[in-house]
Design a protein around this motif. Sequence first.
Motif, PDB file in Angstrom:
ATOM      1  N   TYR A 162       2.646  16.253  -5.561  1.00  0.00           N
ATOM      2  CA  TYR A 162       3.750  15.392  -6.013  1.00  0.00           C
ATOM      3  C   TYR A 162       3.227  14.022  -6.458  1.00  0.00           C
ATOM      4  O   TYR A 162       3.616  13.503  -7.510  1.00  0.00           O
ATOM      5  N   PHE A 163       2.326  13.448  -5.673  1.00  0.00           N
ATOM      6  CA  PHE A 163       1.815  12.115  -6.024  1.00  0.00           C
ATOM      7  C   PHE A 163       0.994  12.149  -7.311  1.00  0.00           C
ATOM      8  O   PHE A 163       1.042  11.227  -8.115  1.00  0.00           O
ATOM      9  N   GLN A 164       0.223  13.213  -7.506  1.00  0.00           N
ATOM     10  CA  GLN A 164      -0.651  13.275  -8.674  1.00  0.00           C
ATOM     11  C   GLN A 164       0.092  13.678  -9.946  1.00  0.00           C
ATOM     12  O   GLN A 164      -0.111  13.079 -11.003  1.00  0.00           O
ATOM     13  N   GLU A 165       0.962  14.676  -9.817  1.00  0.00           N
ATOM     14  CA  GLU A 165       1.566  15.266 -11.006  1.00  0.00           C
ATOM     15  C   GLU A 165       2.937  14.709 -11.365  1.00  0.00           C
ATOM     16  O   GLU A 165       3.415  14.883 -12.486  1.00  0.00           O
ATOM     17  N   ASP A 166       3.580  14.017 -10.429  1.00  0.00           N
ATOM     18  CA  ASP A 166       4.918  13.491 -10.689  1.00  0.00           C
ATOM     19  C   ASP A 166       4.918  11.965 -10.584  1.00  0.00           C
ATOM     20  O   ASP A 166       4.843  11.245 -11.587  1.00  0.00           O
ATOM     21  N   LEU A 167       4.949  11.454  -9.372  1.00  0.00           N
ATOM     22  CA  LEU A 167       5.030  10.004  -9.183  1.00  0.00           C
ATOM     23  C   LEU A 167       3.828   9.282  -9.793  1.00  0.00           C
ATOM     24  O   LEU A 167       3.969   8.191 -10.370  1.00  0.00           O
ATOM     25  N   GLY A 168       2.652   9.883  -9.688  1.00  0.00           N
ATOM     26  CA  GLY A 168       1.449   9.256 -10.227  1.00  0.00           C
ATOM     27  C   GLY A 168       1.505   9.051 -11.727  1.00  0.00           C
ATOM     28  O   GLY A 168       0.884   8.125 -12.255  1.00  0.00           O
ATOM     29  N   GLN A 169       2.248   9.907 -12.408  1.00  0.00           N
ATOM     30  CA  GLN A 169       2.399   9.767 -13.863  1.00  0.00           C
ATOM     31  C   GLN A 169       3.391   8.656 -14.212  1.00  0.00           C
ATOM     32  O   GLN A 169       3.257   7.998 -15.236  1.00  0.00           O
ATOM     33  N   ARG A 170       4.356   8.447 -13.332  1.00  0.00           N
ATOM     34  CA  ARG A 170       5.397   7.445 -13.595  1.00  0.00           C
ATOM     35  C   ARG A 170       5.039   6.074 -13.054  1.00  0.00           C
ATOM     36  O   ARG A 170       5.314   5.052 -13.686  1.00  0.00           O
ATOM     37  N   ASP A 171       4.447   6.040 -11.886  1.00  0.00           N
ATOM     38  CA  ASP A 171       4.147   4.766 -11.226  1.00  0.00           C
ATOM     39  C   ASP A 171       2.872   4.931 -10.394  1.00  0.00           C
ATOM     40  O   ASP A 171       2.937   5.152  -9.181  1.00  0.00           O
ATOM     41  N   PRO A 172       1.700   4.816 -11.033  1.00  0.00           N
ATOM     42  CA  PRO A 172       0.427   5.049 -10.334  1.00  0.00           C
ATOM     43  C   PRO A 172       0.239   4.151  -9.113  1.00  0.00           C
ATOM     44  O   PRO A 172      -0.304   4.598  -8.094  1.00  0.00           O
ATOM     45  N   MET A 173       0.669   2.900  -9.195  1.00  0.00           N
ATOM     46  CA  MET A 173       0.488   1.974  -8.078  1.00  0.00           C
ATOM     47  C   MET A 173       1.310   2.413  -6.865  1.00  0.00           C
ATOM     48  O   MET A 173       0.820   2.430  -5.739  1.00  0.00           O
ATOM     49  N   MET A 174       2.558   2.768  -7.117  1.00  0.00           N
ATOM     50  CA  MET A 174       3.421   3.244  -6.036  1.00  0.00           C
ATOM     51  C   MET A 174       2.852   4.515  -5.412  1.00  0.00           C
ATOM     52  O   MET A 174       2.845   4.674  -4.189  1.00  0.00           O
ATOM     53  N   ALA A 175       2.365   5.416  -6.265  1.00  0.00           N
ATOM     54  CA  ALA A 175       1.793   6.670  -5.765  1.00  0.00           C
ATOM     55  C   ALA A 175       0.577   6.411  -4.881  1.00  0.00           C
ATOM     56  O   ALA A 175       0.411   7.026  -3.825  1.00  0.00           O
ATOM     57  N   ALA A 176      -0.282   5.472  -5.291  1.00  0.00           N
ATOM     58  CA  ALA A 176      -1.483   5.157  -4.516  1.00  0.00           C
ATOM     59  C   ALA A 176      -1.126   4.554  -3.161  1.00  0.00           C
ATOM     60  O   ALA A 176      -1.704   4.916  -2.131  1.00  0.00           O
ATOM     61  N   ASN A 177      -0.156   3.638  -3.155  1.00  0.00           N
ATOM     62  CA  ASN A 177       0.260   3.008  -1.895  1.00  0.00           C
ATOM     63  C   ASN A 177       0.903   4.018  -0.955  1.00  0.00           C
ATOM     64  O   ASN A 177       0.638   4.030   0.254  1.00  0.00           O
ATOM     65  N   ALA A 178       1.776   4.866  -1.520  1.00  0.00           N
ATOM     66  CA  ALA A 178       2.449   5.874  -0.698  1.00  0.00           C
ATOM     67  C   ALA A 178       1.452   6.881  -0.144  1.00  0.00           C
ATOM     68  O   ALA A 178       1.578   7.339   0.989  1.00  0.00           O
ATOM     69  N   GLN A 179       0.434   7.222  -0.958  1.00  0.00           N
ATOM     70  CA  GLN A 179      -0.581   8.177  -0.505  1.00  0.00           C
ATOM     71  C   GLN A 179      -1.348   7.631   0.690  1.00  0.00           C
ATOM     72  O   GLN A 179      -1.672   8.369   1.628  1.00  0.00           O
ATOM     73  N   GLN A 180      -1.631   6.327   0.688  1.00  0.00           N
ATOM     74  CA  GLN A 180      -2.320   5.709   1.828  1.00  0.00           C
ATOM     75  C   GLN A 180      -1.495   5.838   3.104  1.00  0.00           C
ATOM     76  O   GLN A 180      -2.018   6.156   4.168  1.00  0.00           O
ATOM     77  N   THR A 181      -0.195   5.575   2.971  1.00  0.00           N
ATOM     78  CA  THR A 181       0.701   5.688   4.127  1.00  0.00           C
ATOM     79  C   THR A 181       0.742   7.119   4.640  1.00  0.00           C
ATOM     80  O   THR A 181       0.617   7.383   5.841  1.00  0.00           O
ATOM     81  N   VAL A 182       0.909   8.059   3.717  1.00  0.00           N
ATOM     82  CA  VAL A 182       1.022   9.467   4.100  1.00  0.00           C
ATOM     83  C   VAL A 182      -0.268   9.984   4.735  1.00  0.00           C
ATOM     84  O   VAL A 182      -0.226  10.786   5.674  1.00  0.00           O
ATOM     85  N   THR A 183      -1.405   9.514   4.250  1.00  0.00           N
ATOM     86  CA  THR A 183      -2.687   9.945   4.824  1.00  0.00           C
ATOM     87  C   THR A 183      -2.734   9.630   6.314  1.00  0.00           C
ATOM     88  O   THR A 183      -3.142  10.472   7.136  1.00  0.00           O
ATOM     89  N   LEU A 184      -2.297   8.431   6.677  1.00  0.00           N
ATOM     90  CA  LEU A 184      -2.256   8.055   8.089  1.00  0.00           C
ATOM     91  C   LEU A 184      -1.217   8.873   8.847  1.00  0.00           C
ATOM     92  O   LEU A 184      -1.447   9.309   9.985  1.00  0.00           O
ATOM     93  N   GLN A 185      -0.065   9.090   8.227  1.00  0.00           N
ATOM     94  CA  GLN A 185       0.992   9.876   8.882  1.00  0.00           C
ATOM     95  C   GLN A 185       0.504  11.288   9.208  1.00  0.00           C
ATOM     96  O   GLN A 185       0.718  11.791  10.319  1.00  0.00           O
ATOM     97  N   LEU A 186      -0.142  11.928   8.235  1.00  0.00           N
ATOM     98  CA  LEU A 186      -0.608  13.300   8.444  1.00  0.00           C
ATOM     99  C   LEU A 186      -1.685  13.360   9.521  1.00  0.00           C
ATOM    100  O   LEU A 186      -1.734  14.311  10.310  1.00  0.00           O
ATOM    101  N   MET A 187      -2.542  12.344   9.559  1.00  0.00           N
ATOM    102  CA  MET A 187      -3.551  12.293  10.617  1.00  0.00           C
ATOM    103  C   MET A 187      -2.890  12.255  11.990  1.00  0.00           C
ATOM    104  O   MET A 187      -3.308  12.965  12.920  1.00  0.00           O
ATOM    105  N   MET A 188      -1.855  11.433  12.117  1.00  0.00           N
ATOM    106  CA  MET A 188      -1.198  11.289  13.419  1.00  0.00           C
ATOM    107  C   MET A 188      -0.428  12.543  13.810  1.00  0.00           C
ATOM    108  O   MET A 188      -0.219  12.815  14.995  1.00  0.00           O
ATOM    109  N   LEU A 189       0.004  13.328  12.823  1.00  0.00           N
ATOM    110  CA  LEU A 189       0.720  14.579  13.111  1.00  0.00           C
ATOM    111  C   LEU A 189      -0.219  15.751  13.386  1.00  0.00           C
ATOM    112  O   LEU A 189       0.225  16.805  13.839  1.00  0.00           O
ATOM    113  N   TYR A 190      -1.487  15.572  13.104  1.00  0.00           N
ATOM    114  CA  TYR A 190      -2.480  16.618  13.291  1.00  0.00           C
ATOM    115  C   TYR A 190      -2.540  17.043  14.770  1.00  0.00           C
ATOM    116  O   TYR A 190      -2.436  16.203  15.654  1.00  0.00           O
TER     117      TYR A 190
END
Length: 318
Positions: free
Chosen positions: A230-258
């Motif tokens: 979703y970040f690469q193919e959808d949001l990243g095409q529309r708003d790369p900065m938002m996609a990059a920031n959201a990806q950083q947040t999600v990376t931490l979230q997924l780690m904590m859910l591991y």
Amino acid sequence: MGDFSSPAAKEQALKAARAAAKAEHWSIAASQFEAVYAEEQTPELNRELVDSLYHNEQYLRAEQYAAEMDAAYLSSQADFNLRLVVALKNRQFIFAREFCALSAAADWRDQGLSQIIQAEDESRTTLATTQRLLAKQFAHLGDVSFGEQRQRLEQARQLPLKEFMQSVQYLLVDPFLHPLIRATLLEELLRLRVKATVKLQWLDEQMYTIDTADLQPVNASRAAAGIRSYFQEDLGQRDPMMAANAQQTVTLQLMMLYPFIDKVVTQPTSWARLVAGEDLPPEVTADEKNDMIAWQQRLNRFMAELFGPLNGENAEKP
């Protein structure tokens, strides 16, 4: 450090460094290789610099440089052996075992593990007091701030595997351990490829039994793949900065859910949209949305504990 005036000057310095190494003038070789390496960081130069530092008994500097290019030491047995002995001189037992566990090290693994076991046995005699202190501090990670937890975990990588595992099994059921540290410990077990059954107290405060052989990387989860798409193919095409920031947040979230990411993130695209502040599709029910919001708020509270120590602020628990 080098600041060579021309390619010819750098080539001359490299030639001198190699001549010094051949003559086993290790102090001169290390100094000259370091100057050249400051200008050009290549795998070959890294290995030559590390080899010179090792022979000059500058083990810590050798480890620091080698760690910049671990993959450069998997092309031959001689390179592999150099990386291993440097790690063992610095008592980096956990890294050494992870290095041996890499698929590219398969041909040299058994010999490497024998060296590690011998070094671990020697350390139990020569460093018994130090290791007891490291193990004690490691086993009580949950008593200190997140920043201190990270520091103690790094120091604990100097423990032999047996002592490291004893503390890890205790920590995985510690309710006060930060979930990011818990995930990091599980990832250590994954990289070590240890075969063990461990108890785990997870975010839902339930106790689980985990077979370490079943662990998969965070990015191997279905949720991670869906969010990344979703970040690469959808949001990243529309708003790369938002996609990059959201990806950083999600990376931490997924780690904590591991390791139960897919148990929580059942709708990856909607989860990603929520993090990015976008509207959810109409098929997402109110209950589903509220559940995602509740989980994300819970994870955000844990993330708030991170940014204090990461920014140098007071990280003590309230």
